[in-house]
Design an enzyme around this catalytic site. Structure first.
Site, mmCIF file in Angstrom:
data_model
loop_
_atom_site.group_PDB
_atom_site.id
_atom_site.type_symbol
_atom_site.label_atom_id
_atom_site.label_comp_id
_atom_site.label_asym_id
_atom_site.label_seq_id
_atom_site.Cartn_x
_atom_site.Cartn_y
_atom_site.Cartn_z
ATOM 1 N N HIS A 147 -27.034 24.207 41.858
ATOM 2 C CA HIS A 147 -25.672 23.893 41.445
ATOM 3 C C HIS A 147 -25.495 24.430 40.034
ATOM 4 O O HIS A 147 -26.367 24.243 39.192
ATOM 5 C CB HIS A 147 -25.479 22.373 41.480
ATOM 6 C CG HIS A 147 -24.038 21.962 41.452
ATOM 7 N ND1 HIS A 147 -23.268 22.071 40.331
ATOM 8 C CD2 HIS A 147 -23.238 21.441 42.417
ATOM 9 C CE1 HIS A 147 -22.044 21.629 40.610
ATOM 10 N NE2 HIS A 147 -22.001 21.253 41.866
ATOM 11 N N ARG B 173 -14.434 21.729 37.026
ATOM 12 C CA ARG B 173 -13.844 23.064 37.016
ATOM 13 C C ARG B 173 -12.574 23.108 37.851
ATOM 14 O O ARG B 173 -11.599 23.747 37.482
ATOM 15 C CB ARG B 173 -14.863 24.089 37.516
ATOM 16 C CG ARG B 173 -15.885 24.454 36.437
ATOM 17 C CD ARG B 173 -17.039 25.249 37.008
ATOM 18 N NE ARG B 173 -17.941 24.407 37.796
ATOM 19 C CZ ARG B 173 -18.469 24.764 38.953
ATOM 20 N NH1 ARG B 173 -18.196 25.953 39.464
ATOM 21 N NH2 ARG B 173 -19.264 23.944 39.597
#
Ligand SMILES: Cc1cc2nc3c(=O)[nH]c(=O)nc-3n(C[C@H](O)[C@H](O)[C@H](O)COP(=O)(O)OP(=O)(O)OC[C@H]3O[C@@H](n4cnc5c(N)ncnc54)[C@H](O)[C@@H]3O)c2cc1C
Ligand code: SF4
Ligand code: SF4
Ligand code: FES
Ligand code: FES
Lengths: 264, 644, 256
Positions: free
Chosen positions: B266, B286
């Protein structure tokens, strides 16, 4: 049973009642001080104050509404109980705020912790061997809080009315105002804040519903009450203080220690 | 080879079998995460007596950590969504290495599995019409993830846990015993699968963590739902449970694993302070506007958009910023590229010396959103950084870097029933392989747990019915061998410390078989693994068998070593870069390699890898894609005569 | 920035035990669980402790730190001074298994006594419609990570072992509240709350709320509203009289 609670066999035996290193006893000690002082003051005013609770146009909260015919003239607007009532007229009404606060969820926390020591503070062992909570007489009576809430609303109305009456001068002429008026207004406001931030109020307004979306107005009101409810303990203490201040002010006037500064 | 050749341990043989606790069930589910619990619910609903065995307490499995959501094309937020779109997204995400049949079943059945959760009592966030709300996530064309704030995994596991309790209540009303049909054996670790003489599944062997006593489950069907392998890596978002037990157990019992080289890193894990390194920073940061910057303050992701994605992502910061409010007319910011791309880019920036003080890059929302909005939208991230790193994300950027997150590889299974190659053995959830190909899309795991959990429950019930009462019998000698193997670390004094070995293993995997791989490093890794295996045979644990974490780790090490070797060997073989496997020495994706699955086995000689052709995709599914797109992935002769 | 801290960790089992002294290294940014792990790796490999996520999400690492019920993974060392001795004990309301690990089966037994969610029989999956404002209250309680710290601190059972028989503790009172407030649930749990789960034992002294790592307002939003709902049914001068006419324990349709 010497070994119950944290000493119960099978649990980790640590040997002390608590390993807390902070001053956990300060909070309960302060509550004991505050509440005891208030109760002492209240007893003094109820039993020894029957000549100092009214100074036109102001009435002390401990005696309002004054409903016995023995009430001093001017304060006896609601009097309907005959002269057979031989005790102080405060006893006829003071049980309402007393009961309201005794059964209040916040005060319950305060006195269970500070007076009952059950528990004195979180993760500090309580001294008592047995504990049955609020399931039996007399503590089961705490469930009557709802009733007191309804009565509390009534009382708040009357105290608001008292504050309105305070816009008179000692002769009964309207359109005047003194320091006492301000104190009575503040007091009434704080009592409303205390009463409306009550958990029973929150439940009755809408808390008992499962579909807020079907009752948008009640839901709006609930969100407002919930916001105030978060500060309920604060209002519990503030209103206690304003009661004492307003009452003591009436006492000072009625006993001739002070004259009311009038604004107009 | 550690443990593989464990001999019956003469002196303890009789003692062990005499004091042994035995249970007989129809189905034993190993693992109480989303997958295991859903499987158990199904097996019990099919009338099978079911045991659930797990290493930690009931309701604490790794699934609680999932944050973002469950991908299911319910079309509640965008009505254009349907299973075909979800299927396409999944295949693209996995770079066409996926088992297309699993991807198909998953896309088709996920909505029903999510709706079913509501009937169990789940409370998802809602749309204004009162339907289940769905959110955007990397790689998903439409808002698709059913969620509850940022704690979807907790909701999932609690809901399934409570459903099991409700089944137990039903059983209690019928039989007077809550546990008559479904029972949870918590804090009980399985160390071996048991077979009968014919090689069919007959049960499982393990120990109670609390007492250290051994226990045997006899059952014709065993469902593995043990999760992932992240604890073999130093920097990981995974918990201690992720020691690859199911992967190893299956292989030790003759099963196979596939795709083990594909590991998802990740892109955003915490990097500071050291004690929290690896803890996940959710992708929603994000999604909600957070941007990545290097030490020069540059939004470097614009430099890393790969050719295949050039048309889908914004070229300038202005355009990217407009996307958040007007996604119809602007392209996405490159911060939302698939996880593997972002992770690699961060890695390159740090290597080029443009990293943050603690070896990550900056992820910043503080200059992008007002403080109140941040606190409202990302409550647990705000809390996490405040509590663990003393960073106020509304005022300062976070430092983030890649963290080992998910293993795409796992036990090779039949897509429809989750059956492994060993008769009676099933595998689901993260421990199974195939569904996600070379890279998993966010949100696809939780759907996977539910869809294949249910299918495995059905598959196991069906398998048992076909046996018609002829249940396989465990061979006692195997039990003795398993017990001896488990007790081995107590035998000697002055041997290796399991904690030290574990740390060395994690360092090796992290440094040499991590996010960017090369032949020389992996060869070195294999050498080190070999040495670790030798030392692991010589582990000593102190104390006794009662709740002894040193001992537990010693036993888990066997599994971590096996799995790590599979990963390293498969990664060394696959000479291309794809999804969760990046070779510095073979940076391109190869259509030839796409046709090959690497299958891992364990036998007397240790770990071995074999090539196996991928099953070609069904034509009607192939037709769901444009030929242009297929050309990027498939070889000439695999392409259909005509797409559309 | 590294320093040596003084720890007292309780070690032992159900038959006895004591606080043991350790001097152990502490680095910047560490939490108590890190220190326990360092003890395991360097001084006492068999020190028993439960943990999973190390991120405050699973509720496994509950213990008492300097006498306060806390998650070890969410208690930062920087909240103590370098001179302070840090005492770590297992939860003191449940039987201890070993060292910091306790037997929390009490909680699982109580969980089994809560009547499960019961949607209307004729509502098909996929047809559930609920407004966000209607699910929000129950969602707060579903944040619970079952760390059982509230159960640990609740004096009703902490200080009175026999009450475990008839009292389920704050965790399960909010579970009852959660279901009672669920917009699509059809069961009335108010009598069960009083009779099977001992709602009246709670004297709302709020320690549960003080320790909840998820910040759930257990008393204000859960237990008190539940008590108020019981009052609606049993003690209210207006509503309970009204409900005499709307007889029956089970609500056939979800209540409004
Ligand atoms: C921080 C984080 C966030 C994530 N967010 C998302 C997300 O938003 N969406 C998404 O789809 N996915 C997400 N994932 C991935 C997803 O959560 C996992 O892949 C998934 O939960 C795995 O579930 P499982 O049922 O396979 O196994 P788990 O939930 O991990 O359960 C494994 C079970 O097996 C048991 N077990 C293991 N070994 C043994 C043994 N030897 N004996 C007995 N029992 C054993 C364990 O005790 C446990 O009960 C996330 C993962 C992480 C780490
Ligand atoms: S408020 Fe009630 S439930 Fe909570 S700790 Fe106190 S007595 Fe226990
Ligand atoms: S309510 Fe809070 S304190 Fe109690 S178990 Fe749940 S998370 Fe823990
Ligand atoms: S007045 Fe305090 S809760 Fe009602
Ligand atoms: S380890 Fe999961 S809450 Fe602490």
């Amino acid at each position: 049973m010497a070994t119950t609670g944290i000493d119960t066999p099978g649990r980790a035996q640590v040997g002390v009642k608590t390993l807390r290193q902070d001053a956990w006893w300060i909070q309960p000690a302060l509550v004991v001080l505050g509440l005891t002082a208030f109760v002492a003051y209240g007893i003094w005013r109820v039993f020894w104050g029957s000549h100092t609770y009214y100074s036109a146009p102001y009435i002390s909260i401990f005696y309002s509404p004054c409903i016995a015919s023995s009430c001093v003239p001017g304060a006896d607007e609601f009097a309907f109980i005959g002269s057979w009532w031989a005790w102080t007229p405060a006893l006829l009404v003071a049980w309402i705020p007393l009961g309201f606060r005794l059964t209040c969820y916040y005060y319950r926390k305060a006195y269970f912790r500070s007076y009952w020591l059950s528990p004195p503070a979180c993760a500090v062992a309580e001294p008592r061997k047995n504990y049955t909570g609020e399931r039996r007489f007399p503590l089961i009576l705490n469930n009557s809080h709802r009733w007191f809430f309804y009565l509390g609303l009534l009382l708040a109305l009357i105290l608001t009315y008292d504050a309105v009456l305070a816009f008179r001068d000692p002769q009964g002429q309207w359109g005047h105002m003194g320091l006492g008026t301000v104190l009575l207004i503040i007091n009434a406001f704080c009592l409303w804040a205390y009463t409306l931030s009550c958990h029973s109020c929150r439940n009755t307004i809408a808390g008992r519903l499962n579909h807020f979306s079907k009752h948008p107005v009640r839901y709006r009101m609930w969100t407002i009450v919930s916001r105030w409810n978060r500060h309920h303990p604060k209002w519990a203490w503030i209103s206690l203080a304003t009661i004492v201040i307003a009452d003591y002010y009436v006492y000072l006037l009625a006993s001739g220690h002070l004259t009311d500064p009038r604004f107009f | 080879m550690v443990g593989l050749a464990a001999k019956p341990y003469e002196r303890t043989t009789t003692v062990v079998t005499a004091e042994l606790e035995r249970h007989t069930y129809d189905v034993v589910v190993i693992g109480a995460g989303g997958a295991g619990l859903r499987a158990a619910i199904e097996a019990r609903s099919q009338g099978k007596r079911t045991a659930i065995v797990c290493k930690s307490l009931f309701g604490k499995a790794h699934t609680v950590m999932a944050e973002g959501g469950i991908a299911a094309s319910m079309g509640n937020v965008n009505e254009h969504d349907n299973w075909q779109v979800h299927f396409r997204d999944t295949m693209r995400g996995g770079k066409f290495m996926n088992s297309w049949r699993m991807a198909e079943l998953h896309a088709k059945e996920a909505p029903q599995r999510v709706w079913e959760l509501e009937t169990y009592g789940a409370l998802f966030d809602r749309t204004p019409e009162g339907k289940i709300s769905q959110r955007n996530f990397g790689g998903h064309e439409y808002p698709r993830l059913a969620h509850v704030g940022d704690r979807t995994g907790l909701e999932l596991i609690r809901t399934l846990q409570q459903k099991i309790v409700s089944l137990q209540q039903e059983d209690f009303r019928a039989s007077g015993d809550y546990e008559s049909h479904i029972k949870v054996f918590a804090e009980c670790t399985m160390t071996r699968l048991l077979k009968d003489k014919s090689g069919a599944m007959a049960g499982a062997f393990g120990y109670w963590r609390e007492t250290g006593r051994f226990v045997v489950f006899e059952a014709p069907a065993v469902i593995l739902a043990t999760g992932g392998i992240g604890k073999s890596f130093k920097v990981t978002s995974n918990s201690w449970e992720y020691t690859g037990d199911g992967h190893a157990l299956a292989m030790l019992a003759g099963g196979t694993t596939i795709n083990m080289e594909f590991i998802q890193f990740h892109p955003t894990g915490m990097v500071w302070p050291p004690s929290v390194k690896g803890i996940l920073v959710t992708e929603s940061v994000r999604g909600d506007g957070g941007v990545l910057r290097n030490s020069e303050g540059k939004r470097f992701m614009f430099d890393y958009i790969p050719a295949v994605f050039k048309d889908q992502y914004a070229k300038s910061e202005d355009e990217a910023d407009r996307w958040y409010t007007d996604p119809e007319h602007n392209k996405r910011p490159p911060e939302l590229l698939p996880r593997d791309e972002v992770a690699r880019s961060i890695n390159s920036e740090v290597k080029a010396g443009r990293g943050s003080p603690h070896g990550g890059v900056f992820l910043d929302v503080s200059t992008r959103l007002p403080a109140e909005v941040i606190r409202k939208k990302l409550p647990s991230m705000y809390h996490q950084f405040m509590e663990l790193a003393d960073v106020d994300i509304t005022a300062a950027p976070m430092e983030v870097g890649p963290t080992c997150h998910y293993v795409m590889g796992g036990v090779e299974v039949d897509p429809d029933t989750a059956a492994a190659v060993v008769p009676g053995l099933f595998a689901i959830g993260e421990v199974s392989g195939g569904m996600h190909g070379s890279n998993r899309l966010g949100g696809n795991s939780l759907g996977d747990l539910l869809v294949f959990g249910r299918r495995a429950g059905l598959g196991a019930a069906d398998y048992i019915d076909k046996l018609g009462g002829a249940h396989p019998k465990v061979v006692d000698q195997i039990i003795d061998a398993a017990a001896a193997e488990a007790l081995a670390p107590f035998r000697e004094e002055g041997g290796e410390n399991p904690y030290t070995l574990h740390m060395e293993l994690q360092q090796t995997m992290n440094d040499l078989v991590g996010i960017i791989r090369t032949e020389s490093e992996m060869t070195e890794a294999l050498g080190r693994l070999e040495a670790l295996k030798v030392r692991a045979a010589n582990i000593t644990v102190e104390g006794h068998r009662q709740f002894n974490p040193g001992w537990h780790l010693a036993l888990d090490l066997r599994n971590m070593l096996i799995v790590s070797e599979c990963v390293a060997r498969a990664a060394l073989l696959r000479q291309e870069s794809r999804g969760g496997h990046t070779r510095d020495d073979f940076p391109q994706m190869s259509a030839e390699w796409r046709k090959v699955n690497l299958v891992c086995r364990v036998d007397e000689n240790g770990v071995s890898i074999a090539r196996q052709p991928l099953v070609p995709m069904r034509p009607d599914l192939l037709d769901l894609f444009e030929v242009d797109e297929l050309e990027k992935y498939l070889t000439e002769d695999e392409l259909p005569g005509g797409g559309h | 920035m590294a320093y040596t801290a003084h720890f007292k960790v309780w070690r032992g089992d159900g038959s006895g035990g004591a606080l043991q002294d350790f001097d152990v290294e502490v680095n910047e940014g560490e939490v108590v669980l890190d220190i326990i792990h360092r003890l395991q790796a360097t001084q006492t490999p068999d020190l028993a402790v439960r943990w999973n996520c190390k991120a405050g999400k699973c509720g496994s690492c509950s213990a008492e730190i300097n006498g306060r019920p806390r998650l070890m993974c969410m208690t930062r060392m920087s909240t103590f001074t370098e001179e302070q001795t840090i005492a770590v004990t297992p939860m003191r309301t449940f039987p201890v298994i070993r060292d910091l690990v306790t037997d929390v089966s009490y909680n699982y037994e109580k969980a089994r006594m809560v009547p499960s969610f019961a949607p209307p029989a004729d509502l098909a999956p996929g047809d559930y419609r609920m407004a966000q404002v209607d699910v929000e209250r129950s969602q707060e309680f579903r944040k619970c990570i079952e760390c059982f710290l509230c159960q640990d601190v609740c004096h009703v059972i902490r200080d009175h072992e026999p009450n475990k028989e008839s009292y389920s503790g704050p965790r399960f009172l909010i579970r009852l509240a959660e279901l009672d407030m669920h917009p699509l649930d059809t069961v009335d749990r108010r009598d069960v709350a009083v009779e099977d789960h001992g709602l009246g034992f709670c004297n709302i002294t709020k320690c549960c709320t003080e320790v909840c790592p998820e910040g759930i307002k257990i008393t204000d939003n859960g237990i008190i509203p539940l008590k108020e709902r019981v009052v609606d049914k049993r003690y209210d001068p207006v509503f309970s009289v009204g409900s005499l006419f709307r007889k029956g324990q089970k609500r056939s349709a979800p209540p409004t």
